[in-house]
Design an enzyme around this catalytic site. Sequence first.
Site, PDB file in Angstrom:
ATOM      1  N   HIS A   1      55.130  76.298  36.757  1.00 49.78           N
ATOM      2  CA  HIS A   1      55.141  77.721  37.106  1.00 49.78           C
ATOM      3  C   HIS A   1      56.534  78.344  37.010  1.00 49.78           C
ATOM      4  O   HIS A   1      56.681  79.565  37.188  1.00 49.78           O
ATOM      5  CB  HIS A   1      54.596  77.920  38.523  1.00 49.78           C
ATOM      6  CG  HIS A   1      53.807  79.180  38.681  1.00 49.78           C
ATOM      7  ND1 HIS A   1      53.870  80.220  37.788  1.00 49.78           N
ATOM      8  CD2 HIS A   1      52.942  79.575  39.645  1.00 49.78           C
ATOM      9  CE1 HIS A   1      53.069  81.204  38.187  1.00 49.78           C
ATOM     10  NE2 HIS A   1      52.503  80.835  39.316  1.00 49.78           N
TER      11      HIS A   1
ATOM     12  N   ASP B   1      53.393  81.456  33.583  1.00 51.02           N
ATOM     13  CA  ASP B   1      52.700  82.156  34.671  1.00 51.02           C
ATOM     14  C   ASP B   1      51.186  82.007  34.526  1.00 51.02           C
ATOM     15  O   ASP B   1      50.686  81.422  33.547  1.00 51.02           O
ATOM     16  CB  ASP B   1      53.104  83.632  34.729  1.00 51.02           C
ATOM     17  CG  ASP B   1      52.841  84.377  33.427  1.00 51.02           C
ATOM     18  OD1 ASP B   1      51.938  83.960  32.673  1.00 51.02           O
ATOM     19  OD2 ASP B   1      53.530  85.380  33.163  1.00 51.02           O
TER      20      ASP B   1
END
Length: 447
Positions: free
Chosen positions: A420, A424
């Site tokens: 992450h 995204d």
Amino acid sequence: MKTKDKTTTTDFKMPKMGESITEGTIINWLVAVGDEFEEGDVLVEVATDKVDNEIPAPFSGRVAEILCDTNEVVEVGTSIARLELAEVGNTDEIKKQLVISSPNTSAKANKGNKASGKSTTKKTEQKSSSSKNYSIPSNQNTFISPLVNQIARKEHISYEELARIKGTGKDGRLRKSDIYQYLEEGRPAQFAQPVAPIDEEAFRLPKIKLDKGTGEIVAMDRMRQMIADHMVYSKHTSPHVTAYVEADLTDLVNWRTANKQEFQEKHGERLTFTPLIIQAVAKAIQEFPMINVSVDGTNIIVKKEINIGMATALPSGNLIVPVVKNADQKSLLQIAKDVNQLSAKARENNLGGDDIKGSTFTISNVGTFGSLMGTPIINQPEAAILATGIIKKRAEVMERPEGDSIEIRQMMYLSLSFDHRIVDGYLGGSFLRRIADHLENFEQEQV
């Protein structure tokens, strides 16, 4: 007139065993000092990552000295032994061609003492023990006098170790007395490692004493230790997020069932689901290149090549990741050949260093073990990893022009774990959905 035999001694160095491999771990010496060998005889077994390699003798001769111990990690090009080559006549020309490295490493010092009959075990233990808490000075004065250099060579002290010795001369220069004082102390910095400054704001695991129970103690083998280290490193490095989709593979399953025999008869290759999945992943990566990346500090490296790693079980139960290189440029047949060849090598413990290098994205087929889905750990330094679950028949509601109906369909869950920091939810979810789309709408004219 009879020519007198002469002996040429040369360094036996750690060879380069594959692209991008810079070091290897010595796991077993098959010869001892004094043993004779023939050209091609295996002298030592070396591990690179998870692959073991047998290193043969470059010529016939005798082992004069072993410089590196078992389990020692050695850089490519480093001398690990000295070999004697018996030659008849003048050997000056041969000697000119041999590169003899200077004996200024701690490994050579230890081996040299053993060869001369001196016991080094007790001294080494003392050094290792005292090195644990040794505060390493940073000797910024790089000037080494000829006298200090002569003593260092005689005592087999490397320049790296010299830099750890505190100098009392002008501007911190090392003096003869500094070296002898250091030797009297038992060379406490020989095996010392630099200690990073403590970051008061960094997260540290709490020291909790847990009751781990009792039972049979089974030591981890070398590969299991490496896997454990890689997994812990990955979880500490990348904030993992996992997304899920399900794919209707009914058409793909039916096509493979109808064509796998013809495919094998025509091309001599088995057609499993793995090549079809790799093909779909390669296509999706071309559409979402920011999945095919790795992190270097604050920079993102976007890989030009699409190399798909496939997690594969070894006979020992450990996992390894052989790599299908340039999967985006290959046909289904070419991918199937690579998959079958790499799988066979893995079953036979015959994978080479290049076979497991260069992966940019990894697939883990947890469905092989009957798992419905999985949450895989990212194969560092990649940005994402795909897990494919078992293909299972389920009753699904199908929307048809004539109305909805319940049908038996071949369904599979896909899960994508991604880093992450750089991927995204939108990118990860879109990429995962595109893989499922390619599997559901694959090209059928590939036999």
